[in-house]
Design a protein around this motif. Structure first.
Motif, mmCIF file in Angstrom:
data_model
loop_
_atom_site.group_PDB
_atom_site.id
_atom_site.type_symbol
_atom_site.label_atom_id
_atom_site.label_comp_id
_atom_site.label_asym_id
_atom_site.label_seq_id
_atom_site.Cartn_x
_atom_site.Cartn_y
_atom_site.Cartn_z
ATOM 1 N N LEU A 256 0.944 58.336 94.713
ATOM 2 C CA LEU A 256 1.399 59.554 94.049
ATOM 3 C C LEU A 256 2.209 59.213 92.804
ATOM 4 C CD1 LEU A 256 2.594 61.425 97.242
ATOM 5 C CD2 LEU A 256 0.750 62.217 95.742
ATOM 6 N N GLU A 257 1.907 59.925 91.717
ATOM 7 C CA GLU A 257 2.684 59.833 90.477
ATOM 8 C C GLU A 257 3.069 61.240 90.017
ATOM 9 O OE1 GLU A 257 0.997 55.999 88.092
ATOM 10 O OE2 GLU A 257 -0.125 57.861 87.899
ATOM 11 N N THR A 258 3.250 62.129 90.963
ATOM 12 C CA THR A 258 3.549 63.523 90.661
ATOM 13 C C THR A 258 5.007 63.684 90.229
ATOM 14 O OG1 THR A 258 3.921 63.793 93.035
ATOM 15 C CG2 THR A 258 1.779 64.482 92.172
ATOM 16 N N PRO A 259 5.344 64.777 89.528
ATOM 17 C CA PRO A 259 6.725 64.994 89.069
ATOM 18 C C PRO A 259 7.655 65.360 90.224
ATOM 19 C CG PRO A 259 5.348 66.865 88.466
ATOM 20 C CD PRO A 259 4.427 65.826 89.027
ATOM 21 N N ASN A 260 8.089 64.351 90.958
ATOM 22 C CA ASN A 260 8.878 64.551 92.175
ATOM 23 C C ASN A 260 9.996 63.541 92.294
ATOM 24 O OD1 ASN A 260 7.924 66.701 93.947
ATOM 25 N ND2 ASN A 260 5.998 65.594 94.050
ATOM 26 N N GLU A 261 10.984 63.896 93.108
ATOM 27 C CA GLU A 261 11.960 62.938 93.625
ATOM 28 C C GLU A 261 11.460 62.524 95.008
ATOM 29 O OE1 GLU A 261 14.345 61.796 91.784
ATOM 30 O OE2 GLU A 261 13.993 63.204 90.137
ATOM 31 N N LEU A 262 12.248 61.712 95.716
ATOM 32 C CA LEU A 262 11.803 61.204 97.014
ATOM 33 C C LEU A 262 11.486 62.300 98.020
ATOM 34 C CD1 LEU A 262 14.063 58.064 97.575
ATOM 35 C CD2 LEU A 262 11.622 58.119 97.055
ATOM 36 N N ASP A 263 12.308 63.349 98.068
ATOM 37 C CA ASP A 263 12.048 64.414 99.045
ATOM 38 C C ASP A 263 10.734 65.125 98.746
ATOM 39 O OD1 ASP A 263 13.038 65.560 96.701
ATOM 40 O OD2 ASP A 263 14.118 67.150 97.743
ATOM 41 N N GLY A 264 10.424 65.253 97.465
ATOM 42 C CA GLY A 264 9.151 65.859 97.083
ATOM 43 C C GLY A 264 7.971 64.986 97.460
ATOM 44 N N TYR A 265 8.115 63.683 97.256
ATOM 45 C CA TYR A 265 7.056 62.749 97.664
ATOM 46 C C TYR A 265 6.844 62.823 99.174
ATOM 47 C CZ TYR A 265 6.793 60.311 93.131
ATOM 48 O OH TYR A 265 6.595 59.980 91.815
ATOM 49 N N ALA A 266 7.936 62.883 99.933
ATOM 50 C CA ALA A 266 7.834 62.949 101.396
ATOM 51 C C ALA A 266 7.031 64.180 101.822
ATOM 52 C CB ALA A 266 9.219 62.971 102.022
ATOM 53 N N LYS A 267 7.280 65.317 101.165
ATOM 54 C CA LYS A 267 6.556 66.552 101.496
ATOM 55 C C LYS A 267 5.078 66.431 101.135
ATOM 56 C CE LYS A 267 10.615 69.536 100.945
ATOM 57 N NZ LYS A 267 11.270 70.557 100.099
ATOM 58 N N GLU A 268 4.797 65.802 99.985
ATOM 59 C CA GLU A 268 3.397 65.653 99.580
ATOM 60 C C GLU A 268 2.655 64.691 100.502
ATOM 61 O OE1 GLU A 268 3.210 66.668 94.841
ATOM 62 O OE2 GLU A 268 3.477 64.572 95.428
ATOM 63 N N ILE A 269 3.320 63.624 100.908
ATOM 64 C CA ILE A 269 2.698 62.680 101.836
ATOM 65 C C ILE A 269 2.383 63.368 103.164
ATOM 66 C CG2 ILE A 269 3.161 60.631 103.243
ATOM 67 C CD1 ILE A 269 4.617 59.512 100.743
ATOM 68 N N GLU A 270 3.332 64.153 103.650
ATOM 69 C CA GLU A 270 3.098 64.913 104.885
ATOM 70 C C GLU A 270 1.941 65.882 104.706
ATOM 71 O OE1 GLU A 270 5.618 67.637 108.115
ATOM 72 O OE2 GLU A 270 6.418 67.331 106.088
ATOM 73 N N LEU A 271 1.899 66.568 103.558
ATOM 74 C CA LEU A 271 0.826 67.524 103.281
ATOM 75 C C LEU A 271 -0.520 66.830 103.232
ATOM 76 C CD1 LEU A 271 -0.390 70.202 102.296
ATOM 77 C CD2 LEU A 271 0.319 69.574 99.966
ATOM 78 N N LEU A 272 -0.613 65.719 102.514
ATOM 79 C CA LEU A 272 -1.884 65.010 102.391
ATOM 80 C C LEU A 272 -2.365 64.459 103.724
ATOM 81 C CD1 LEU A 272 -1.165 63.225 99.010
ATOM 82 C CD2 LEU A 272 -2.987 64.905 99.400
ATOM 83 N N ARG A 273 -1.429 63.956 104.530
ATOM 84 C CA ARG A 273 -1.820 63.445 105.847
ATOM 85 C C ARG A 273 -2.308 64.588 106.740
ATOM 86 N NH1 ARG A 273 -1.041 58.255 105.892
ATOM 87 N NH2 ARG A 273 0.820 57.227 105.044
#
Length: 277
Positions: A256-273
């Protein structure tokens, strides 16, 4: 399980990135080898690298990591000093990556700034031929680009022209950036299979080694390169569901290279999984 990570800060070392990746539900990560706008890389911490290697070797579910060259590495600049910086940075980065063998090193092919595509392709290949060596374990990845300005790599044909000119091209692959190919005019929303078939025909699907997962703020073919959070742009959540479940793509490491901080990345990872069937 898909191999999924985010772009993390390398300032505190590899062990810190490993631990941070696990804390956000990732099983890999990407990092800049140095300041993305250029400059000298930090000193090598051998103890940190050795500890990181121990942790990864003990964790079978942790995937290949991806180092990203600085944006200022322009191998096809019209300026000789910029090309010299690209060559020296490339050599230094590869030497560092060889301390953690069998990983990936990604770079933007560069911008020819008025010299023309043919000259730019020639200069990129020249540098790759200088830095790639027989015993190298690192795989060098050309990133697909959106085609803004005079960027090289805006289509599969340009990437293939570079690869063909590299003598040891078995050590060269491609990182497909979803925002970039979308903005470059490849319709991965409606024609993902057709795009991959075209990639296979032009480059060879075996060259595809990693994915950058980014939504786009712009419609297909915009040539803008503006990343958006997953599911909030023109690519859309359904397309990412198709990607993480695709028989070819699901086996590749995704970053992921989306415009996020760590908490945003965590949510996207959960969403993608959660999209994996």
């Amino acid at each position: 399980m898909i191999t999924l990570g985010a772009h993390l800060s390398a300032s505190k070392g590899f062990v810190n990135m490993y631990e941070t990746a696990l804390s956000i539900g990732a099983n890999t990560f990407q990092f800049f080898t140095r300041n993305p706008r250029g400059g000298k890389a930090k000193d090598i911490d051998i103890a940190d690298i050795e500890k990181f290697s121990e942790l990864v070797n003990a964790n079978a579910s942790f995937g290949t990591v991806l180092a990203h060259a600085p944006y200022t590495l322009n191998a096809c600049s019209a300026k000789a000093d910029v090309r010299t910086f690209a060559l020296e940075t490339f050599k230094d980065d590869i030497a560092r990556m060889e301390l953690i063998p069998n990983q990936l090193y990604n770079f933007h092919p560069g911008s020819h700034v008025g010299q023309g595509e043919e000259k730019g392709i020639e200069q990129i290949a020249e540098i790759l031929n200088e830095v790639i060596f027989e015993d190298m374990t690192t795989t060098v990845l050309l990133e697909t680009m959106a085609g803004k300005g005079s960027e090289i790599g805006k289509n599969f044909e340009e990437l293939n022209e570079i690869i063909k000119r590299v003598e040891l091209n078995g050590k060269v692959g491609v990182c497909l950036d979803t925002c970039h190919v979308h903005d470059g005019g490849y319709d991965i929303v409606n024609s993902l299979d057709e795009v991959l078939e075209q990639f296979d025909k032009v480059i060879g699907i075996d060259r595809l080694k990693a994915l950058h997962l980014n939504d786009s703020k712009n419609p297909v073919g915009a040539h803008k390169d503006r990343h958006e959070k997953i599911g909030e742009g023109y690519i859309g959540i359904k397309s990412f569901e198709n990607i993480v479940n695709h028989p070819v793509l699901s086996t590749l490491p995704m970053f992921l290279e989306t415009p996020n901080e760590l908490d945003g990345y965590a949510k996207e990872i959960e969403l993608l999984r959660s999209l994996v069937k």
